[in-house]
Scaffold this active site. Structure first.
Site, PDB file in Angstrom:
ATOM      1  N   PHE A 127       0.805  -1.229   0.000  1.00 16.39           N
ATOM      2  CA  PHE A 127       0.000   0.000   0.000  1.00 16.39           C
ATOM      3  C   PHE A 127       0.829   1.265   0.000  1.00 16.39           C
ATOM      4  O   PHE A 127       0.342   2.335  -0.324  1.00 16.39           O
ATOM      5  CB  PHE A 127      -0.945   0.010   1.215  1.00 16.39           C
TER       6      PHE A 127
ATOM      7  N   CYS B 294       9.531   1.725   3.351  1.00 15.72           N
ATOM      8  CA  CYS B 294      10.413   0.620   3.745  1.00 15.72           C
ATOM      9  C   CYS B 294      11.824   1.128   3.994  1.00 15.72           C
ATOM     10  O   CYS B 294      12.627   0.450   4.613  1.00 15.72           O
ATOM     11  CB  CYS B 294      10.434  -0.457   2.673  1.00 15.72           C
TER      12      CYS B 294
HETATM   13  P1  NAD Z   1       1.465  -6.618   3.041  1.00 16.34           P
HETATM   14  O1  NAD Z   1       2.483  -7.677   3.111  1.00 16.34           O
HETATM   15  O2  NAD Z   1       0.375  -6.601   4.031  1.00 16.34           O
HETATM   16  O3  NAD Z   1       0.754  -6.613   1.601  1.00 16.34           O
HETATM   17  C1  NAD Z   1       1.531  -6.716   0.421  1.00 16.34           C
HETATM   18  C2  NAD Z   1       0.703  -7.462  -0.626  1.00 16.34           C
HETATM   19  O4  NAD Z   1       0.467  -8.796  -0.183  1.00 16.34           O
HETATM   20  C3  NAD Z   1      -0.642  -6.823  -0.892  1.00 16.34           C
HETATM   21  O5  NAD Z   1      -0.882  -6.814  -2.286  1.00 16.34           O
HETATM   22  C4  NAD Z   1      -1.612  -7.734  -0.150  1.00 16.34           C
HETATM   23  O6  NAD Z   1      -2.863  -7.827  -0.781  1.00 16.34           O
HETATM   24  C5  NAD Z   1      -0.934  -9.079  -0.179  1.00 16.34           C
HETATM   25  N1  NAD Z   1      -1.250  -9.877   1.018  1.00 16.34           N
HETATM   26  C6  NAD Z   1      -1.588  -9.407   2.254  1.00 16.34           C
HETATM   27  N2  NAD Z   1      -1.752 -10.444   3.103  1.00 16.34           N
HETATM   28  C7  NAD Z   1      -1.514 -11.569   2.412  1.00 16.34           C
HETATM   29  C8  NAD Z   1      -1.514 -12.960   2.753  1.00 16.34           C
HETATM   30  N3  NAD Z   1      -1.799 -13.375   3.983  1.00 16.34           N
HETATM   31  N4  NAD Z   1      -1.186 -13.834   1.783  1.00 16.34           N
HETATM   32  C9  NAD Z   1      -0.888 -13.439   0.549  1.00 16.34           C
HETATM   33  N5  NAD Z   1      -0.883 -12.138   0.161  1.00 16.34           N
HETATM   34  C10 NAD Z   1      -1.190 -11.215   1.089  1.00 16.34           C
HETATM   35  O7  NAD Z   1       2.289  -5.227   3.061  1.00 16.34           O
HETATM   36  P2  NAD Z   1       1.731  -3.752   3.170  1.00 16.34           P
HETATM   37  O8  NAD Z   1       1.238  -3.525   4.552  1.00 16.34           O
HETATM   38  O9  NAD Z   1       0.851  -3.470   2.018  1.00 16.34           O
HETATM   39  O10 NAD Z   1       3.081  -2.915   2.926  1.00 16.34           O
HETATM   40  C11 NAD Z   1       3.943  -2.545   3.965  1.00 16.34           C
HETATM   41  C12 NAD Z   1       5.101  -3.494   4.071  1.00 16.34           C
HETATM   42  O11 NAD Z   1       5.796  -3.534   2.837  1.00 16.34           O
HETATM   43  C13 NAD Z   1       6.138  -3.057   5.095  1.00 16.34           C
HETATM   44  O12 NAD Z   1       6.594  -4.176   5.786  1.00 16.34           O
HETATM   45  C14 NAD Z   1       7.250  -2.469   4.248  1.00 16.34           C
HETATM   46  O13 NAD Z   1       8.532  -2.491   4.823  1.00 16.34           O
HETATM   47  C15 NAD Z   1       7.187  -3.348   3.052  1.00 16.34           C
HETATM   48  N6  NAD Z   1       7.799  -2.707   1.895  1.00 16.34           N
HETATM   49  C16 NAD Z   1       9.012  -3.157   1.503  1.00 16.34           C
HETATM   50  C17 NAD Z   1       9.652  -2.546   0.436  1.00 16.34           C
HETATM   51  C18 NAD Z   1      11.015  -2.995  -0.015  1.00 16.34           C
HETATM   52  O14 NAD Z   1      11.416  -2.643  -1.100  1.00 16.34           O
HETATM   53  N7  NAD Z   1      11.735  -3.774   0.794  1.00 16.34           N
HETATM   54  C19 NAD Z   1       9.024  -1.501  -0.239  1.00 16.34           C
HETATM   55  C20 NAD Z   1       7.760  -1.091   0.189  1.00 16.34           C
HETATM   56  C21 NAD Z   1       7.154  -1.714   1.265  1.00 16.34           C
END
Ligand code: NAD
Length: 509
Positions: free
Chosen positions: A161, A293
């Protein structure tokens, strides 16, 4: 383009469409989720949890399109990217409005989100030179070896998100410009700005089936990870989900890259430029309400810089918390009431575990936006490595300060932390910086730069607990990720060449 934007201006609820075989279609699912403005709790749209049939249809359309798309000349693919970058530039301001409405970040930062993605599209315009193979003639008598970088087939992207523009643009432009077809699964929390970018891609000339979009949560993600026609998955999101995706898709034979959670440190040396350093720390810790992140979550003050803490707090107090659309906002709300509660719980844990709360953002009031998920900038002093505020990714505007006497102590502490996304060093000494970059075990290092996200000529190279898979998104590594290297060793015989005889050894001659 811009139906979503116009709806938002006219305060109408809009639905996120699926994109299947070049058509934007309404999902037939019974399961919908609200898209909520985090500053107001207004429902601004709805997102479907796509059905299995819809996901299968998207993958089938991508599979069918691959046959012709892979044969499309690279210049034609690049020209679509050229058009796309122009369209994104023209529409950036209206996309930023939608992005701020659904995600909460300030308008200026929303434009930054789009700009950092746009730079990847610009880079995709020159994929010809990036996708070139290698050639070496004469590896044996009359024998040459060369490589082709061939597209894999259908690839998929799953995005978080916090960057609904930049991260989808890390993925589909590089994947399709290399000759693959793509299925994108945006974050269900804020898919509308992503959809505006996808509309622009279709307007730029991406053919039917080459780019597809499905919406949903775990069920849809798991289907993408296990479907036999998907060859590679790029995931960005939390560590828990990234690990799940990496394992599941890996078990199903897919190439996977998972960019995940983080705990980023900055080391402040006594010889650093104080004013610039404090400015950088405040911006990196609290910008985007800490929901990056690469956000700074731990400041390690070395030696005498312990006396800079009060000034850091005073500078932070000048930040304005407000809805992202307001002109004076420095940081907006966090994404959801649930996310806010999580941040509040972690702040409370810091208090309970004995960290010194110098600035408490828990009771921040934003006039006119009383329902928003706001948390003000929060600073803990004297944090220690056994506290939850140190060990857990907070993903909110919370900075923990730790004091050490030497650079060596700071390095040991950071290298013992499981995450490896980013780190910043603040110093005026080239010798110290060089020593630090050698010994620090973090994939992205900033020297007097607090958020060292590489530009697209390089790749995003988070490491250790922040990443699974060898290759990062965008840059040269993305070309490697989205292509298979095929190595050809060839010999051509001249008409009158003497027989080389039977060779029963492994060596070429
Ligand atoms: P999230 O893991 O909750 O969601 C990411 C994606 O996974 C979404 O599209 C979501 O629909 C899907 N998803 C959610 N729960 C799931 C499940 N149980 N099984 C399968 N798919 C599922 O992450 P978020 O809250 O959207 O984003 C924030 C996180 O992303 C933070 O931890 C941040 O550090 C990380 N992030 C990392 C980077 C990087 O480059 N390392 C960049 C941006 C964000």
């Amino acid at each position: 383009m811009n139906a979503i934007y116009k709806n938002l201006q006219g305060q109408q609820i809009t639905t996120a469409k699926l994109l299947i075989n070049g058509e934007f279609v309404e999902s037939k699912t019974q399961q919908w989720q609200d898209i909520i403005n985090p500053a107001t709790q207004e429902v601004i749209g709805q997102v479907p949890m796509a059905t299995t049939d819809e996901v299968n249809a998207a993958i089938a359309s991508a599979q069918a399109a691959f046959a012709t798309w892979r044969q499309t000349p690279v210049q034609a693919r690049m020209r679509i990217m050229l058009k796309l970058q122009d369209l994104i530039r023209q529409n950036a301001k209206s996309i930023a409005q939608v992005l701020t409405a659904e995600q909460g970040k300030t308008l200026a930062d929303a434009e930054g989100d789009i700009q950092r993605g746009l730079e990847v599209v610009e880079h995709a315009c020159s994929v010809g030179t990036l996708q070139m193979g290698e050639y070496l003639d004469g590896v044996a008598r009359g024998v040459d070896t060369y490589t082709l970088q061939q597209p894999l087939g259908v690839c998929a992207g799953i995005t978080p998100f916090n960057f609904p523009a930049m991260i989808p643009l890390w993925m589909f432009p590089m994947a399709i410009v290399c000759g693959n077809t793509f299925v994108l699964k945006p974050s269900e929390q804020d898919p509308l700005s992503t959809m505006l970018l996808v509309e622009l891609a279709i307007e730029a000339g991406v053919p039917a089936g080459v780019l597809n979009v499905v919406h949903g949560g775990k069920e849809v993600v798991d289907l993408l990870c296990t479907h036999q026609d998907i060859k590679a998955i790029s995931f960005v999101g939390s560590t828990a989900v990234g690990t799940h995706v990496y394992n599941l898709a890996g078990q199903h034979g897919k190439r996977v890259q998972a960019m995940m959670g983080a705990k980023n440190h900055a080391v402040i040396m006594p010889d650093a430029n104080k004013e610039q350093t404090l400015n950088a720390l405040v911006g990196a810790a609290f910008g985007a309400a800490g929901q990056r992140c690469m956000a700074l979550s731990v400041a390690i003050m070395v030696g005498e810089t312990k006396h800079w803490v009060n000034e850091l707090v005073e500078k932070t107090k000048t930040l304005k918390v407000n809805a992202g659309h307001e002109a004076d906002a420095d940081l907006g709300p966090v994404i959801s009431p649930r996310a806010k509660q999580r941040v509040l719980d972690l702040i409370q844990s810091g208090v309970d575990e004995g960290a010194e709360l110098l600035l408490d953002g828990r009771d921040v009031q934003v006039v006119g936006y009383e329902q928003g998920n706001f948390v003000g900038p929060t600073i803990f002093n004297q944090a220690t490595t056994n506290m939850r505020i140190y060990n857990e990714e907070i993903f909110g505007p919370v900075l923990a300060i730790i004091h050490v006497d030497t650079l060596a102590e700071a390095v040991a502490l950071i290298n013992a932390n499981p995450f490896g996304n980013g780190v910043g060093l603040f110093t005026q000494s080239g010798a110290i910086a060089r020593q630090f970059q050698e010994v620090i075990d973090i994939g992205q290092v900033g020297i007097n730069i607090p958020i060292p996200v590489p530009t697209p000529f390089f790749s995003f190279t988070g490491s250790r607990g922040s990443k699974l898979g060898d290759l990062g998104p965008y840059g040269k590594q993305a070309v490697q990720f989205y292509t298979q290297t095929k190595t050809i060793t060839s010999r051509w015989f001249e008409e009158q060449a003497p027989s080389t005889g039977v060779n029963t050894t492994i060596s070429l001659r």
